[in-house]
Write a protein that holds these residues in place. Structure first.
Motif, PDB file in Angstrom:
ATOM      1  N   LYS A  51      61.418  41.274  44.075  1.00 58.46           N
ATOM      2  CA  LYS A  51      60.055  41.183  43.557  1.00 58.46           C
ATOM      3  C   LYS A  51      59.383  39.862  43.908  1.00 58.46           C
ATOM      4  O   LYS A  51      58.184  39.713  43.743  1.00 58.46           O
ATOM      5  N   TYR A  52      60.181  38.888  44.385  1.00 59.76           N
ATOM      6  CA  TYR A  52      59.643  37.604  44.792  1.00 59.76           C
ATOM      7  C   TYR A  52      59.913  37.385  46.278  1.00 59.76           C
ATOM      8  O   TYR A  52      60.889  37.885  46.826  1.00 59.76           O
ATOM      9  N   LEU A  92      58.199  32.057  37.161  1.00 63.24           N
ATOM     10  CA  LEU A  92      57.651  33.388  37.459  1.00 63.24           C
ATOM     11  C   LEU A  92      58.183  34.423  36.467  1.00 63.24           C
ATOM     12  O   LEU A  92      57.441  35.297  36.016  1.00 63.24           O
ATOM     13  N   SER A 149      54.064  35.852  33.297  1.00 62.82           N
ATOM     14  CA  SER A 149      53.584  36.925  34.173  1.00 62.82           C
ATOM     15  C   SER A 149      52.254  36.610  34.840  1.00 62.82           C
ATOM     16  O   SER A 149      51.886  37.264  35.823  1.00 62.82           O
ATOM     17  N   GLY A 175      51.438  33.607  39.868  1.00 60.07           N
ATOM     18  CA  GLY A 175      51.647  34.356  41.106  1.00 60.07           C
ATOM     19  C   GLY A 175      52.338  33.543  42.168  1.00 60.07           C
ATOM     20  O   GLY A 175      53.007  34.081  43.050  1.00 60.07           O
ATOM     21  N   ARG A 177      54.874  36.258  44.156  1.00 60.53           N
ATOM     22  CA  ARG A 177      55.098  37.653  43.772  1.00 60.53           C
ATOM     23  C   ARG A 177      54.744  38.596  44.926  1.00 60.53           C
ATOM     24  O   ARG A 177      53.628  38.565  45.436  1.00 60.53           O
ATOM     25  N   SER A 197      54.267  41.745  44.732  1.00 63.38           N
ATOM     26  CA  SER A 197      53.245  42.712  44.297  1.00 63.38           C
ATOM     27  C   SER A 197      51.835  42.195  44.589  1.00 63.38           C
ATOM     28  O   SER A 197      50.947  42.980  44.959  1.00 63.38           O
TER      29      SER A 197
END
Length: 173
Positions: free
Chosen positions: A14-15, A37, A41, A44, A106, A108
């Motif tokens: 996820k990172y 991180l 949340s 970023g 991140r 995402s």
């Protein structure tokens, strides 16, 4: 930056950490940057101070010197700050994250900004930081956990008029 896009597409976690060329980090790099991180949340991008060395490994300078001259003692302590504040005060004028290898971000958020434009050759990291921080916060560790090796083959070296034009065009994007 085409390779960044490709590598991030294939990454499983996820990172993301972009460990460029012959840069390296201290053993505590991940254990220092990732918890921020994990526990916040809204963050970023988490990054740390870097030191710069030459081709033989000799110390050249510390990036905090550059940031102090630009922004006083802001970088003399750990902090978490709103991304838009950093963009408006600093990233609008200058890339205050001097080395991508000092950053964990991140994945995402990278996908939300749809990656780095393929036309970018020199300022894609700066572009990405701005895009990600327009949606998130920035965390900084004053610990010097990253090492950037400076040499004549880095993309930072503007040794032709073509590279100068490319850099100027990207800075205006």
């Amino acid at each position: 930056f085409k390779q960044w896009n490709k590598g991030i597409q294939l990454a499983q976690g996820k990172y993301i950490w972009i460990a460029e060329s012959d840069d390296y980090c201290e053993p505590t790099f991940v254990e220092t940057l990732v918890p921020v991180l994990d526990t916040n949340s809204s963050v970023g991008i988490s990054y740390c101070r870097s030191k710069f060395i030459d081709e033989q490994g000799n110390f050249l300078r510390d990036d905090i010197i550059r940031n102090f001259s630009f922004a006083g003692d802001y970088w003399s302590r750990d902090f978490v700050v709103e991304g838009m504040e950093i963009i408006k005060k600093y990233l609008y004028h200058n890339n205050i994250i001097p080395n991508a290898s000092a950053v964990i971000f991140r994945k995402s958020l990278f996908f939300l900004v749809k990656g780095i434009p393929s036309s970018m050759k020199q300022c894609g990291d700066w572009w990405l930081w701005i895009k990600i921080l327009s949606m998130s916060d920035l965390a900084y560790s004053v610990k010097c956990l990253n090492v950037f090796r400076c040499h004549m083959q880095t993309t930072r070296v503007i040794d032709t008029i073509e590279k100068l034009f490319q850099r100027t065009k990207e800075e205006l994007m």
